[in-house]
Structures are given as C-alpha cells and as structure tokens.
Write an enzyme that holds these catalytic residues in place. Structure first.
Site, short mmCIF file in Angstrom:
data_model
loop_
_atom_site.label_atom_id
_atom_site.label_comp_id
_atom_site.label_asym_id
_atom_site.label_seq_id
_atom_site.Cartn_x
_atom_site.Cartn_y
_atom_site.Cartn_z
N HIS A 47 6.01 6.42 -1.69
CA HIS A 47 6.65 5.16 -2.04
C HIS A 47 5.84 4.01 -1.44
O HIS A 47 5.05 4.21 -0.52
CB HIS A 47 8.08 5.11 -1.50
N HIS B 166 0.84 -1.19 0.00
CA HIS B 166 0.00 0.00 0.00
C HIS B 166 0.88 1.24 0.00
O HIS B 166 2.08 1.15 0.26
CB HIS B 166 -0.91 0.02 1.24
#
Length: 187
Positions: free
Chosen positions: A126, A40
């Site tokens: 990220h 995620h």
C-alpha cells in the site's frame, strides 16, 4: 541513519494520485497528509542503522534487484488500517502481484542474511496517504469512509528499481533522501 527500502513513484503518478485524493484531503484537512513528493511503496523499514550497515544494504539490494525483471505495479482502492472507524493510516492499495510479492520476499531474505530482523507480518502493499494522529469521531469517520469509497482511481506504473532511502526527522516532518537505486534486472 534511519533507512528503508521503497519503490519510488514517478512524478506523473504522484501528481495524478494527489489530484484524485483531493476530495479526501478536503473532507479531513486535519489529518497528516503525505506530501505528493514523498509518496512511495515501502518494501521494508529498517530503522536506525550505521554507515557500515548501509553499505551492506546497498550490496543486498543490488543482489536482489539483479535477480528480478522490471514489473508493473497497479494502484487502486482507498482503505485504512485497521479500518475507517479506528483509522490510524489511510492508504491506496497496490495490487498484490506475484512478482512484487517475490521481490519483497527476496528482499526480506537478503536483509535477514545481512543481519537485519525479518518482518513477521504478511506483506500488504500500500501507499500511505495520511496518518491519523487523533482518532476520528464516528460522526466524521463514516462520511470520510464514504468519501474514500468514491475515489475512483486506478493507475499502473512500471517498476524499474528498488530504492534505499534515508528518512531524516525535520521540524514538521521527515525529509527523504535516496541513498541508492538498485536497477531491476541489473539494467
């Protein structure tokens, strides 16, 4: 409750990303690789909160999400924090898209208004792929960095919701559970 806001990835994106990084896992199987179902983009980590806090966070997420249209998120480029020589986290980048930056900013402001600490660091989107528990010796770090540069992965995905997730520690690793998904654009 240990909570965080995240953009959850579709199953198809998780599978393709998992396949793309298979050579990295093979190069360093001892790293703490994130299972595909847990991949995620963390938008904000909140830490330990109460049930009452969770209700305020759901309301904040709904307000923020309603003001933002769905957007496209683009992934690509493997890196490490702080770098591959002293890696603590291995990640795949998320392109710094202005609408994603604005969503993050508005979420920070809403959380600050709800009494939560505002993150002082710049947002560096990220997706964490692995954690490095024991620093890699240089004779392993260099080939691992070369293998990371060879990962030619690029993908895009429509982002339609902002998730509030709970992280519960387990015997081996944490379990994630979605508390709430706030649809972007109020859809």
């Amino acid at each position: 409750m240990r909570l965080f806001f995240a953009i959850e990835l579709s199953d198809a994106l998780r599978v393709s990303l998992d396949h793309a990084i298979a050579p990295l896992r093979a190069a360093e199987p001892g790293l703490a690789w994130v299972p595909p179902e847990k991949l995620h983009l963390t938008m904000k980590f909140l830490g330990e909160t109460s049930e009452g806090d969770a209700e305020r966070l759901v309301a904040a997420a709904n307000l923020v999400a309603a003001r933002h249209r769905p957007l496209e998120m683009t992934l690509g480029g493997v890196g490490a924090f702080p770098n591959f020589r002293r890696a603590r986290v291995v990640w795949i980048g998320v392109e710094s898209e202005p609408r994603l930056e604005l969503l993050h900013h508005d979420l920070e402001v809403a959380c600050g208004d709800a009494g939560f600490e505002v993150e002082g660091r710049p947002f560096r989107p990220h997706i964490t792929l692995a954690r490095v528990r024991t620093p890699l010796p240089i004779e392993r770090a260099r080939p691992f960095a070369r293998a990371a540069r060879r990962v030619a992965y690029a993908a895009s995905e429509d982002v339609r919701a902002l998730g509030l997730l709970e992280s519960t520690p387990g015997s081996r690793d944490a379990r994630y559970r979605r508390i709430h998904a706030a649809p972007l654009g109020g859809c």
